[in-house]
Design an enzyme around this catalytic site. Structure first.
Site, PDB file in Angstrom:
ATOM      1  N   ASP A  80       0.865  -1.172   0.000  1.00 47.32           N
ATOM      2  CA  ASP A  80       0.000   0.000   0.000  1.00 47.32           C
ATOM      3  C   ASP A  80       0.904   1.225   0.000  1.00 47.32           C
ATOM      4  O   ASP A  80       2.037   1.185   0.471  1.00 47.32           O
ATOM      5  CB  ASP A  80      -0.960  -0.020   1.194  1.00 47.32           C
ATOM      6  CG  ASP A  80      -2.123   0.951   0.998  1.00 47.32           C
ATOM      7  OD1 ASP A  80      -2.150   1.655  -0.043  1.00 47.32           O
ATOM      8  OD2 ASP A  80      -3.002   1.017   1.875  1.00 47.32           O
ATOM      9  N   PHE A 127      -3.190   5.949   3.078  1.00 48.73           N
ATOM     10  CA  PHE A 127      -4.124   5.610   4.142  1.00 48.73           C
ATOM     11  C   PHE A 127      -3.491   5.727   5.532  1.00 48.73           C
ATOM     12  O   PHE A 127      -4.089   6.271   6.460  1.00 48.73           O
ATOM     13  CB  PHE A 127      -4.585   4.176   3.890  1.00 48.73           C
ATOM     14  CG  PHE A 127      -5.774   3.759   4.675  1.00 48.73           C
ATOM     15  CD1 PHE A 127      -7.014   4.307   4.417  1.00 48.73           C
ATOM     16  CD2 PHE A 127      -5.666   2.801   5.670  1.00 48.73           C
ATOM     17  CE1 PHE A 127      -8.135   3.910   5.134  1.00 48.73           C
ATOM     18  CE2 PHE A 127      -6.780   2.397   6.389  1.00 48.73           C
ATOM     19  CZ  PHE A 127      -8.009   2.953   6.125  1.00 48.73           C
ATOM     20  N   GLN A 176     -11.431   6.719  -5.815  1.00 46.18           N
ATOM     21  CA  GLN A 176     -12.000   7.287  -4.579  1.00 46.18           C
ATOM     22  C   GLN A 176     -13.397   7.844  -4.888  1.00 46.18           C
ATOM     23  O   GLN A 176     -14.006   7.405  -5.834  1.00 46.18           O
ATOM     24  CB  GLN A 176     -11.043   8.348  -4.005  1.00 46.18           C
ATOM     25  CG  GLN A 176      -9.759   7.758  -3.423  1.00 46.18           C
ATOM     26  CD  GLN A 176      -9.983   6.981  -2.118  1.00 46.18           C
ATOM     27  OE1 GLN A 176     -11.033   7.036  -1.493  1.00 46.18           O
ATOM     28  NE2 GLN A 176      -8.966   6.218  -1.715  1.00 46.18           N
ATOM     29  N   GLY A 225     -11.235   3.852  -0.108  1.00 39.93           N
ATOM     30  CA  GLY A 225     -12.209   4.711   0.556  1.00 39.93           C
ATOM     31  C   GLY A 225     -13.505   4.023   0.933  1.00 39.93           C
ATOM     32  O   GLY A 225     -14.517   4.689   1.129  1.00 39.93           O
ATOM     33  N   ASP A 261      -7.710  -7.326   0.982  1.00 40.18           N
ATOM     34  CA  ASP A 261      -6.815  -7.402   2.133  1.00 40.18           C
ATOM     35  C   ASP A 261      -7.578  -6.834   3.311  1.00 40.18           C
ATOM     36  O   ASP A 261      -8.465  -6.017   3.132  1.00 40.18           O
ATOM     37  CB  ASP A 261      -5.541  -6.569   1.926  1.00 40.18           C
ATOM     38  CG  ASP A 261      -5.809  -5.099   2.186  1.00 40.18           C
ATOM     39  OD1 ASP A 261      -6.393  -4.441   1.306  1.00 40.18           O
ATOM     40  OD2 ASP A 261      -5.482  -4.598   3.286  1.00 40.18           O
ATOM     41  N   CYS A 288      -6.085 -25.955   8.338  1.00 47.83           N
ATOM     42  CA  CYS A 288      -4.672 -25.912   8.700  1.00 47.83           C
ATOM     43  C   CYS A 288      -4.398 -26.942   9.792  1.00 47.83           C
ATOM     44  O   CYS A 288      -5.323 -27.452  10.435  1.00 47.83           O
ATOM     45  CB  CYS A 288      -4.235 -24.500   9.098  1.00 47.83           C
ATOM     46  SG  CYS A 288      -4.803 -23.952  10.710  1.00 47.83           S
ATOM     47  N   HIS A 328      -5.052 -19.763  12.017  1.00 46.89           N
ATOM     48  CA  HIS A 328      -6.363 -20.347  11.711  1.00 46.89           C
ATOM     49  C   HIS A 328      -7.199 -19.376  10.868  1.00 46.89           C
ATOM     50  O   HIS A 328      -7.756 -19.761   9.835  1.00 46.89           O
ATOM     51  CB  HIS A 328      -7.152 -20.712  12.975  1.00 46.89           C
ATOM     52  CG  HIS A 328      -8.603 -20.841  12.648  1.00 46.89           C
ATOM     53  ND1 HIS A 328      -9.127 -21.979  12.085  1.00 46.89           N
ATOM     54  CD2 HIS A 328      -9.608 -19.919  12.656  1.00 46.89           C
ATOM     55  CE1 HIS A 328     -10.400 -21.761  11.778  1.00 46.89           C
ATOM     56  NE2 HIS A 328     -10.720 -20.517  12.118  1.00 46.89           N
TER      57      HIS A 328
HETATM   58  N1  GUN Z   1      -6.606   0.751   2.587  1.00 49.45           N
HETATM   59  C1  GUN Z   1      -7.932   0.736   2.843  1.00 49.45           C
HETATM   60  N2  GUN Z   1      -8.546   1.743   2.186  1.00 49.45           N
HETATM   61  C2  GUN Z   1      -7.594   2.409   1.507  1.00 49.45           C
HETATM   62  C3  GUN Z   1      -7.608   3.556   0.643  1.00 49.45           C
HETATM   63  O1  GUN Z   1      -8.634   4.173   0.380  1.00 49.45           O
HETATM   64  N3  GUN Z   1      -6.403   3.947   0.133  1.00 49.45           N
HETATM   65  C4  GUN Z   1      -5.240   3.287   0.419  1.00 49.45           C
HETATM   66  N4  GUN Z   1      -4.107   3.719  -0.115  1.00 49.45           N
HETATM   67  N5  GUN Z   1      -5.211   2.209   1.224  1.00 49.45           N
HETATM   68  C5  GUN Z   1      -6.369   1.784   1.760  1.00 49.45           C
END
Ligand code: GUN
Length: 376
Positions: free
Chosen positions: A92, A96, A194, A221, A271, A311, A340
């Site tokens: 990332d 955020f 976004q 977002g 994620d 697992c 788990h």
């Molecule tokens: N992780 C969860 N939401 C976001 C987002 O809007 N932007 C970024 N960069 N990471 C995130």
């Protein structure tokens, strides 16, 4: 990076496919365990490979830049080498985290000035510098620098923020195109849609993002305080515009039910900290529902942690033993719970994939969402 769709569900927008990076093949839909600072908390890479079965994990630009820092990562030969993980990594961008963790941050056209949550030191992230940082980390998939407004952001703020994210995106893509990988394998770059909870902004943002024709696209977002129905509506609006033939990544989402609903809306990648963070607190996700393992009711329940689990730990240890570990605050408790939960999340997406391939996804999903949210 390559992506190919294998099957489409006849009754929903769900699809199965495969992503190929230089660090292997990623079947989709996929869940990516969060490894913020170069570790999925408490879990050895061997267990990530063999028990969790994760083909890709997440890292965080903000955290890795602050600690261990770029000098160490570069000298190590990148994050894969540093942490001994030979499968794929997505990072990332730090957008955020700058907004949720850092202190005294200030947004300008140029980027985000912030002070470290660790030692108060001052830093500047720009759309260009986060590309360079992710080049140094060596992520297979790098993310654009964006601003993620809160779920209840007023329209005027959401417009301004989205437009800034779009200008930053253009600069990020230029930097991506004029820079090169450092470690001899390919890196790709995903833009982020976004637009908060406003359908017309989401539409504009998705159109802008799609115009760059990158290898994959992300939806940011969401799950930031808005009602779930709004989240699903926004995903639907965005997925109607994002290219069909590129993977779609829904950032930071979510519960097992959220994941199945989003798969049916055409999302491929996820994620979330939930399986690990909530796991460390004693919340166990299973296909039958959610267990609070600290509850007195499990005190003498010697049945396996999860009879239908996948697992090693699920059948090897009992609920009573896992509860004991939590009550005694033993470190093995959070470790077992995390492995788990991740193994369950990875099973859930692989089963979704299997159901898509056999043409039964929608029926299966409707039945699963009833089970998954139960409290046991
Ligand atoms: N992780 C969860 N939401 C976001 C987002 O809007 N932007 C970024 N960069 N990471 C995130």
């Amino acid at each position: 990076m390559q992506y190919q769709i294998e099957k489409r569900d006849p009754k929903s927008s769900a699809r199965s496919g495969k992503i190929f990076t230089d660090h292997g093949e990623i079947p989709t839909p996929i869940f990516m365990p969060v490894g913020t600072v170069g570790t999925v908390k408490g879990i050895h890479v061997k267990d990530l490979e063999e028990e969790v079965n994760a083909p890709i994990i997440l890292g965080n630009t903000y955290h890795l830049y602050l600690r261990p820092g770029l000098e160490v990562l570069k000298e190590a030969g990148g994050l894969h080498q540093f942490m001994g993980w030979n499968r794929s990594i997505l990072t990332d961008s730090g957008g955020f985290q700058v907004f949720s963790l850092s202190e005294r941050r200030k947004l300008t056209e140029k980027g985000a000035e912030f002070r470290s949550h660790l030692d108060g030191s001052k830093h500047l992230f720009t759309p260009e510098s986060v590309v360079d940082i992710q080049r140094t980390i060596g992520a297979d998939i790098m993310m654009a620098f964006d601003e993620c407004p809160s779920g209840d952001a007023p329209y005027s703020y959401a417009v301004q923020s989205m437009e800034l994210t779009h200008r930053w995106l253009k600069r990020g893509i230029e930097q991506f195109k004029k820079s090169n990988p450092l470690y001899g394998y390919e890196q790709t770059f995903f833009p982020i849609v976004q637009g908060a909870g406003y359908a017309e902004l989401r539409k504009r943002s998705a159109e802008y993002v799609a115009s760059f024709d990158m290898d994959g696209n992300a939806i940011g977002g969401l799950a930031v305080g808005e009602p779930e129905e709004v989240m699903y509506q926004m995903i639907e609006v965005v997925n109607a515009i994002l290219p069909q033939d590129k993977p779609r990544y829904l950032m930071g989402v979510g519960t097992p039910v959220n994941i199945l609903e989003a798969i049916s809306l055409g999302v491929d990648m996820f994620d979330c900290v939930m399986p690990t963070r909530n796991g460390r607190n004693g919340m166990i996700f299973t296909s039958q529902g959610i267990i609070n393992i600290k509850n007195e009711k499990w005190k003498t329940d010697f049945s396996p942690i999860d009879e239908q689990g996948h697992c090693f730990f699920d059948l090897h240890y009992s609920k009573a033993y896992l509860r004991h570990l939590f009550v005694a605050r033993e470190m093995l408790g959070p470790q077992i719970a995390s492995i788990h939960n991740l193994s369950f999340y990875l099973w859930l997406v692989s089963e979704a994939r299997r159901q898509i391939e056999s043409g039964c996804f929608s029926t299966w999903k409707d039945q699963m969402v009833k089970q998954l949210a139960r409290r046991l």
